[in-house]
Design a protein around this motif. Structure first.
Motif, PDB file in Angstrom:
ATOM      1  N   TYR A  33      58.786 -21.777  65.760  1.00 54.67           N
ATOM      2  CA  TYR A  33      57.978 -20.918  66.626  1.00 54.67           C
ATOM      3  C   TYR A  33      56.720 -21.655  67.081  1.00 54.67           C
ATOM      4  CZ  TYR A  33      60.649 -17.324  64.084  1.00 54.67           C
ATOM      5  OH  TYR A  33      61.648 -16.569  63.520  1.00 54.67           O
ATOM      6  N   TYR A  35      52.921 -20.428  68.365  1.00 53.34           N
ATOM      7  CA  TYR A  35      51.961 -19.353  68.561  1.00 53.34           C
ATOM      8  C   TYR A  35      50.662 -19.936  69.109  1.00 53.34           C
ATOM      9  CZ  TYR A  35      54.723 -16.276  65.497  1.00 53.34           C
ATOM     10  OH  TYR A  35      55.716 -15.501  64.938  1.00 53.34           O
ATOM     11  N   GLN A  37      46.445 -18.878  68.986  1.00 55.38           N
ATOM     12  CA  GLN A  37      45.489 -18.013  68.307  1.00 55.38           C
ATOM     13  C   GLN A  37      44.190 -17.996  69.086  1.00 55.38           C
ATOM     14  OE1 GLN A  37      44.167 -19.160  64.348  1.00 55.38           O
ATOM     15  NE2 GLN A  37      43.749 -17.045  63.816  1.00 55.38           N
ATOM     16  N   HIS A  41      42.652 -11.581  69.658  1.00 55.81           N
ATOM     17  CA  HIS A  41      44.078 -11.421  69.965  1.00 55.81           C
ATOM     18  C   HIS A  41      44.978 -11.758  68.790  1.00 55.81           C
ATOM     19  CE1 HIS A  41      43.632 -10.676  74.281  1.00 55.81           C
ATOM     20  NE2 HIS A  41      42.651 -11.546  74.242  1.00 55.81           N
ATOM     21  N   GLY A  42      44.430 -12.334  67.760  1.00 55.52           N
ATOM     22  CA  GLY A  42      45.279 -12.739  66.647  1.00 55.52           C
ATOM     23  C   GLY A  42      46.240 -13.829  67.076  1.00 55.52           C
ATOM     24  N   LEU A  43      47.450 -13.738  66.582  1.00 56.55           N
ATOM     25  CA  LEU A  43      48.483 -14.713  66.903  1.00 56.55           C
ATOM     26  C   LEU A  43      49.447 -14.108  67.913  1.00 56.55           C
ATOM     27  CD1 LEU A  43      49.199 -15.898  63.320  1.00 56.55           C
ATOM     28  CD2 LEU A  43      48.678 -17.433  65.180  1.00 56.55           C
ATOM     29  N   LEU A  45      52.993 -14.937  70.178  1.00 53.78           N
ATOM     30  CA  LEU A  45      54.155 -15.807  70.248  1.00 53.78           C
ATOM     31  C   LEU A  45      54.351 -16.333  71.664  1.00 53.78           C
ATOM     32  CD1 LEU A  45      56.655 -16.947  68.759  1.00 53.78           C
ATOM     33  CD2 LEU A  45      57.878 -14.893  69.494  1.00 53.78           C
ATOM     34  N   TYR A  48      60.097 -19.414  70.918  1.00 54.09           N
ATOM     35  CA  TYR A  48      60.688 -19.740  69.641  1.00 54.09           C
ATOM     36  C   TYR A  48      62.073 -20.353  69.845  1.00 54.09           C
ATOM     37  CZ  TYR A  48      63.427 -15.371  69.862  1.00 54.09           C
ATOM     38  OH  TYR A  48      64.287 -14.350  70.232  1.00 54.09           O
ATOM     39  N   LYS A  57      61.885 -16.874  75.042  1.00 52.72           N
ATOM     40  CA  LYS A  57      60.479 -16.643  75.356  1.00 52.72           C
ATOM     41  C   LYS A  57      59.868 -15.635  74.405  1.00 52.72           C
ATOM     42  CE  LYS A  57      61.096 -17.467  80.299  1.00 52.72           C
ATOM     43  NZ  LYS A  57      60.969 -16.886  81.652  1.00 52.72           N
ATOM     44  N   PHE A  90      49.613 -23.004  66.935  1.00 49.15           N
ATOM     45  CA  PHE A  90      50.250 -23.148  65.636  1.00 49.15           C
ATOM     46  C   PHE A  90      51.754 -23.186  65.783  1.00 49.15           C
ATOM     47  CE2 PHE A  90      46.901 -22.916  62.569  1.00 49.15           C
ATOM     48  CZ  PHE A  90      45.891 -22.196  63.174  1.00 49.15           C
ATOM     49  N   LEU A 101      57.501 -17.233  56.897  1.00 48.58           N
ATOM     50  CA  LEU A 101      57.071 -18.203  57.892  1.00 48.58           C
ATOM     51  C   LEU A 101      56.161 -19.226  57.232  1.00 48.58           C
ATOM     52  CD1 LEU A 101      55.999 -16.365  61.190  1.00 48.58           C
ATOM     53  CD2 LEU A 101      58.043 -17.726  60.788  1.00 48.58           C
ATOM     54  N   PHE A 103      53.461 -22.343  58.231  1.00 51.10           N
ATOM     55  CA  PHE A 103      52.677 -22.778  59.385  1.00 51.10           C
ATOM     56  C   PHE A 103      52.182 -24.209  59.247  1.00 51.10           C
ATOM     57  CE2 PHE A 103      51.969 -19.050  62.027  1.00 51.10           C
ATOM     58  CZ  PHE A 103      52.410 -18.039  61.201  1.00 51.10           C
ATOM     59  N   GLY A 104      52.077 -24.871  60.392  1.00 49.47           N
ATOM     60  CA  GLY A 104      51.371 -26.130  60.461  1.00 49.47           C
ATOM     61  C   GLY A 104      49.868 -25.884  60.459  1.00 49.47           C
ATOM     62  N   GLU A 105      49.102 -26.959  60.522  1.00 51.06           N
ATOM     63  CA  GLU A 105      47.646 -26.837  60.417  1.00 51.06           C
ATOM     64  C   GLU A 105      46.972 -26.543  61.752  1.00 51.06           C
ATOM     65  OE1 GLU A 105      46.688 -29.414  56.421  1.00 51.06           O
ATOM     66  OE2 GLU A 105      46.367 -30.357  58.369  1.00 51.06           O
TER      67      GLU A 105
ATOM     68  N   TYR B  36      49.393 -12.422  55.473  1.00 49.54           N
ATOM     69  CA  TYR B  36      49.089 -13.841  55.507  1.00 49.54           C
ATOM     70  C   TYR B  36      47.577 -14.021  55.435  1.00 49.54           C
ATOM     71  CZ  TYR B  36      53.800 -15.476  56.583  1.00 49.54           C
ATOM     72  OH  TYR B  36      55.134 -15.794  56.503  1.00 49.54           O
ATOM     73  N   GLU B  42      42.368 -24.050  58.540  1.00 47.31           N
ATOM     74  CA  GLU B  42      43.740 -24.245  58.057  1.00 47.31           C
ATOM     75  C   GLU B  42      44.709 -23.335  58.804  1.00 47.31           C
ATOM     76  OE1 GLU B  42      42.318 -25.117  53.442  1.00 47.31           O
ATOM     77  OE2 GLU B  42      44.028 -23.795  53.848  1.00 47.31           O
ATOM     78  N   GLY B  43      45.997 -23.589  58.587  1.00 43.12           N
ATOM     79  CA  GLY B  43      47.015 -22.690  59.099  1.00 43.12           C
ATOM     80  C   GLY B  43      47.162 -21.481  58.190  1.00 43.12           C
ATOM     81  N   LEU B  44      48.015 -20.566  58.612  1.00 39.87           N
ATOM     82  CA  LEU B  44      48.236 -19.364  57.807  1.00 39.87           C
ATOM     83  C   LEU B  44      49.161 -19.676  56.644  1.00 39.87           C
ATOM     84  CD1 LEU B  44      47.539 -18.348  60.784  1.00 39.87           C
ATOM     85  CD2 LEU B  44      48.677 -16.228  60.090  1.00 39.87           C
ATOM     86  N   PHE B  89      45.870 -11.497  57.877  1.00 37.12           N
ATOM     87  CA  PHE B  89      46.754 -11.007  58.932  1.00 37.12           C
ATOM     88  C   PHE B  89      47.891 -10.198  58.322  1.00 37.12           C
ATOM     89  CE2 PHE B  89      45.311 -13.316  62.672  1.00 37.12           C
ATOM     90  CZ  PHE B  89      44.656 -14.415  62.135  1.00 37.12           C
ATOM     91  N   PHE B 100      58.374 -12.422  64.487  1.00 33.25           N
ATOM     92  CA  PHE B 100      57.308 -11.844  63.687  1.00 33.25           C
ATOM     93  C   PHE B 100      56.296 -11.242  64.637  1.00 33.25           C
ATOM     94  CE2 PHE B 100      58.932 -13.768  60.025  1.00 33.25           C
ATOM     95  CZ  PHE B 100      58.141 -13.522  58.916  1.00 33.25           C
ATOM     96  N   PHE B 102      52.266 -10.047  64.592  1.00 34.89           N
ATOM     97  CA  PHE B 102      51.047 -10.142  63.803  1.00 34.89           C
ATOM     98  C   PHE B 102      49.991  -9.163  64.298  1.00 34.89           C
ATOM     99  CE2 PHE B 102      51.542 -13.797  61.027  1.00 34.89           C
ATOM    100  CZ  PHE B 102      52.636 -14.436  61.573  1.00 34.89           C
ATOM    101  N   GLY B 103      49.187  -8.665  63.360  1.00 34.76           N
ATOM    102  CA  GLY B 103      47.981  -7.945  63.733  1.00 34.76           C
ATOM    103  C   GLY B 103      46.933  -8.937  64.223  1.00 34.76           C
ATOM    104  N   THR B 104      45.802  -8.420  64.635  1.00 34.43           N
ATOM    105  CA  THR B 104      44.759  -9.263  65.225  1.00 34.43           C
ATOM    106  C   THR B 104      43.934 -10.003  64.190  1.00 34.43           C
ATOM    107  OG1 THR B 104      43.315  -7.338  65.340  1.00 34.43           O
ATOM    108  CG2 THR B 104      44.545  -7.899  67.342  1.00 34.43           C
ATOM    109  N   GLY B 105      44.131  -9.692  62.927  1.00 39.96           N
ATOM    110  CA  GLY B 105      43.395 -10.387  61.873  1.00 39.96           C
ATOM    111  C   GLY B 105      42.104  -9.675  61.504  1.00 39.96           C
TER     112      GLY B 105
END
Lengths: 112, 112
Positions: A33, A35, A37, A41-43, A45, A48, A57, A90, A101, A103-105, B36, B42-44, B89, B100, B102-105
């Motif tokens: 995936y 994403y 950030q 708005h959070g994350l 997509l 994927y 999409k 991400f 899931l 995640f990368g950094e 998360y 960092e990432g999640l 999150f 997935f 996600f909420g906005t955090g």
């Protein structure tokens, strides 16, 4: 932890230039995936992939394309970057056994 | 469509205070639910999860219970520490398992 590396980690570019972000995984996860950030708005997509050459999409896919020619690599391309694409990107992979899931950094992109 | 709504932040607490971060969801079928955590820069990473109604996920002193009747998955901790300062999150995995949401955090700062 799943081995996920993103490159570049930081990039500054100018409006109208193409940009490619790379995600590389070592866990052989089928699903990957992208994403973005953004504050408030959070994350969200972007795109994927559910296998080599199989992509779909997400909710904010306009202006982005992806490719997956190998299980381990998932590329995100901005054909002509705009300032609204300034964000932290991400990559994530999914372990289908646990549902988790990983995640990368993150890759911080600034479009001037 | 599926979605997650979580409590707006930021939240600031003193060390050893109780924490609750509210999360509600909308989904068809029987989603899996996750919390998360994202530490600065960092990432999640997965904090805890629950895959069916009445399941309780727990980790590092945090807990959340999957409540189908109220469509909620609130995160709780009885005594927070400075090291818990992070963005949290809430997330939902759709019935098909492809995406997935996600909420906005919620940003949490714990002060000594």
């Amino acid at each position: 932890d799943a081995g996920i590396t993103q490159s570049p980690r930081h990039k500054v570019t100018e409006t109208g230039t193409p940009v490619t972000l790379r995600c590389h995984q070592t866990e052989n996860h089928r699903y990957m995936y992208w994403y973005r950030q953004d504050p408030g708005h959070g994350l969200r997509l972007i795109h994927y992939s559910y296998g080599v050459k199989d992509t779909d999409k997400g909710e904010v896919s306009d202006g982005y394309s992806v490719s997956r020619s190998k299980t381990e690599d998932f590329l995100l391309t901005l054909e002509s970057a705009t300032s609204s694409q300034t964000s932290v990107y991400f990559c994530a992979t999914r372990d289908l056994n646990t549902g988790e899931l990983f995640f990368g950094e993150g890759s911080r992109l600034t479009v001037l | 469509g599926d979605s997650v709504t979580q409590m707006e932040g930021p939240v600031t607490l003193s060390e050893e205070a109780c924490l609750t971060i509210n999360c509600t969801y909308t989904a068809t079928g029987y989603p899996s639910l996750f919390w998360y955590v994202q530490y600065p820069g960092e990432g999640l990473q997965l904090l805890l999860k629950a895959t069916k109604a009445d399941d309780k996920g727990s980790n590092k002193g945090f807990e959340a219970t999957y409540r189908k009747e109220t469509t909620s998955f609130h995160l709780e901790k009885g005594s927070v520490q400075v090291s818990d300062s992070a963005v949290y999150f809430c997330a939902l995995s759709s019935n098909t398992g492809n995406q997935f949401y996600f909420g906005t955090g919620t940003s949490l700062t714990v002060i000594p």
